[in-house]
Write an enzyme that holds these catalytic residues in place. Sequence first.
Site, mmCIF file in Angstrom:
data_model
loop_
_atom_site.group_PDB
_atom_site.id
_atom_site.type_symbol
_atom_site.label_atom_id
_atom_site.label_comp_id
_atom_site.label_asym_id
_atom_site.label_seq_id
_atom_site.Cartn_x
_atom_site.Cartn_y
_atom_site.Cartn_z
ATOM 1 C CD GLU A 128 -2.912 1.171 2.332
ATOM 2 O OE1 GLU A 128 -2.767 0.360 3.255
ATOM 3 O OE2 GLU A 128 -3.790 2.029 2.305
ATOM 4 N N GLY A 269 3.649 2.339 10.932
ATOM 5 C CA GLY A 269 3.356 1.503 12.098
ATOM 6 C C GLY A 269 3.136 0.042 11.750
ATOM 7 C CD GLU A 272 -4.680 -1.935 5.916
ATOM 8 O OE1 GLU A 272 -3.694 -1.480 6.525
ATOM 9 O OE2 GLU A 272 -5.376 -1.239 5.154
ATOM 10 C CG ASN A 273 0.020 -6.809 4.148
ATOM 11 O OD1 ASN A 273 -0.054 -5.920 3.324
ATOM 12 N ND2 ASN A 273 0.986 -6.857 5.058
ATOM 13 C CD GLU A 306 -2.542 -1.900 10.869
ATOM 14 O OE1 GLU A 306 -3.138 -2.053 9.783
ATOM 15 O OE2 GLU A 306 -2.062 -0.796 11.218
ATOM 16 C CG HIS A 309 -7.460 -1.683 8.272
ATOM 17 N ND1 HIS A 309 -8.289 -0.747 7.702
ATOM 18 C CD2 HIS A 309 -6.333 -1.002 8.617
ATOM 19 C CE1 HIS A 309 -7.701 0.442 7.720
ATOM 20 N NE2 HIS A 309 -6.509 0.326 8.288
ATOM 21 C CD GLU A 328 -6.104 3.484 6.827
ATOM 22 O OE1 GLU A 328 -6.250 3.366 8.061
ATOM 23 O OE2 GLU A 328 -5.538 2.623 6.131
#
Length: 860
Positions: A128, A269, A272-273, A306, A309, A328
């Site tokens: 990303e 940081g 979130e894959n 994460e 997400h 977000e």
Amino acid sequence: MTDSVSTTANQAKYRADYTPPAFLIPTTNLEVKLDPEQTQVKASLVVEKNGVHNNSLELDAEVEKVVQIEIDGEGLSPDEFVYENGKLTINRAFEKAQVVIVSEINPKANTALEGLYLSAGAYCTQCEAEGFRRISPFLDRPDVLSIYTVTIIADEEQYPHILANGNLIAKQKDHKTGLTSVTWNDPFPKPSYLFAMVAGNFDLLKDTYTTISGREVSLEIYVDKGNLHLSDHAMESLKKSMQWDEAKYGLEYDLDTYMIVAVDFFNMGAMENKGLNIFNSKYVLADEKTATDTDYHGVESVIAHEYFHNWTGNRVTCRDWFQLSLKEGLTVFRDQQFSADMGNPVLERISHARVMRTMQFAEDAGPMSHPIRPDKVIEMNNFYTVTVYDKGAEVIRMMHSLLGESGFRKGMDLYFKRHDGQAVTCDDFVSAMADANNKDLSKFSRWYSQSGTPELTIQETKTGSVYTVEFSQRIYGRDDAYKALTIPVKYEVLNKHTGQQVERGVFVLEEHKGKLEIKTDQDVVTVLFEDFSSPVKVKRSLPLSDIKLIINNASDAFCRWDMLQTLWQMVAKEGKADGEAGRTLVNCLIDIVLKQELDPAIRAELLTIPSFQSLAEAFDEINVDAILKTRTLIPSLVTEQTQQAIRNELAEMGPVNNDYNKENVAQRSLKASLLNLLSFSDGEEVKSILRSVYDNAPNMTERVSALNASLNLGDALVQDLLNQMHKSFSQQPLVFDKICQIAASYNGDEVYQMMEYWASQEEFDPSNPNRIRSLYGAFVMRNPAQFHALSGKGYLFLERLLTDVDAKNPQLAARLIDPLLSYQRYDEQRVALMKGVLLRLSSTELSKDLYEKVHSALAN
Ligand code: B3K
Ligand code: ZN
């Protein structure tokens, strides 16, 4: 076959230009043969035309080399494709085809940490926003969803853990080559930005979670060898997050495995894959010896963010990058709700208000100001901003206030029902909220398109028994274009003399002007924007007596804190501590020091000296000296009269029990505030108190509190304690970062030598973003006295740093430049100095990231 010519023009893209993709890629098979310098990626894609047209297939591509292309098994000749300027264009017509592209990339040379790179010997990825194109040519945009099957080939001895998104479906060793190939499949269609793979040698912490419907999920946290004992808090946080999302939103995890890999080299940081989060180790590793309470909180909230997400971002994703706040803003709001449920809701709101007022308001008043849904972007990575994230979350919060808890939940349910598996827009989200509640939110949605911070002017009058509060909203200098925003105002009316509550409610301002009328015979004053109910600036002149009354009596502790901040700002603006405002502030603070019965968590916040940035917010032209002076004079005056009380209280408190829980955290933070106040009373005795707190500290939180307080007592003590810390925690990068951060905050001229010293230590690897941020980021953000020194030395320091960093890691450089962007808000001399830096930078070759920021700063 063809070498890429990688010149990406600094061209802007516009939200209004969105068109659906000309082709779709329903399935993606990748075969990745890992090699530090020559990794080969073979992508086998099913590509089909989307709609009727004769366009060529144009893929985003930033690989080293495109080696070979085949369509339906037939190799393309060199004249059938062109690879230039970040695009691979294939000039052969088809309706649907199997497209195979073999390319080569160099992970070792990847210092930008985007795409596939090496982090301390482990392969990892960051895609990303637009990093996937650095791994393989693709339609690298969030509205192209594909089912991925990924085979990674590597030496298993060197890389025992070979991971990708989804489920492991095959693993075999080729006895001829000695290499192992591991295949993963992710059954959920996803955009390329959620792709991830990792290969490395890690320690693994395993646990399980049984979801609400009874499915067992394997939870796996991968950390550097030797760090297993630092991963428990992360695992607990993950389980709490999974449970919370089920209870609060009815959202359950959907794969059999949830993996988190902690790496040392990471630009932000965490990421979130799908099913395979990659984290900056700073947000995974923690124990009480090495991490502070703030770090514990950071781990818990980033793990949660994460995880959340998975639904808000992954299951429902963004149609295009202008919609980033869709995932977000919403996910930040959800992680804020989670943290409030886990800890102290008032402290959470104070910290959100601080972020908004210091960073977001400044961004929104500067050259990079943009709506939470931007309209124009050159480099997408520049738009992962406090505006998109934090103001975005405030906008969601206002919807929550307007619809209520159950109305908001109805909206969320409808959003998932309508859009699961889709790539959608912010408008789709607002429509779901509106439709589920039968409410017209069309006016409200202006928050998505209008940038800037609304200023609310408040006027109070009393006629007979009607008390009226008049509101008017505007943005300075934008009167014609400004459209009225919907602004929820949570308020409480207090009796001016007794402080008793008369009424409490919510007033919603929807026009440029509005009136709240209250029938009462009492003499009253209102407490406005309880719980920071809208992200606005308030212009209101209250007599000091009312301010004091609110500080002492408001039901909402956030507002008590907030009024105290107003008072600090008044003093900074007056530029002296012995004026009326100064005296009131000193007296209020003395009261709070002496009022031991107050809630310790709130008391700690009330006794915290506001940051330079938060006082700067009060000025049209920032008066650096007045702010610096206020931040030392006031605490000195308070301590002059309370020194003994502070010492007694500290002595009574002693070291606080180690566990990370609300009560202990509150005690430790109170202790930090008291120590900091004490440090304003000079003297050897205070130094020895700090030394003894440091020496007897049972945890890192208390050590850092002692160190931060020592910053006010000369460089010798700071250096001494820092050296002691370095000795006790050698080769521990996350502790080393704390040392750097504290050293760089030292407000005397010696800071340059200190920075040089710490940068020369073995642990300081300048290619690691955490090190750069800790040392130099702290200098530019947390050392206003030196950064803004009139000699211009601080600005020159940043200029050299930016030139250096930009060549290797543009994303990192583009973050470091932020404090320069507000240059127009300073005095003439500083404006000239800062502008000089920007001008010189603009005449050099810059990354797209820095180019966009430098040029917008100079264009204004
Ligand atoms: N989505 C990522 C941020 C990606 C930043 C790209 N420059 C982390 C997060 O917000 O959860
Ligand atoms: Zn996020």
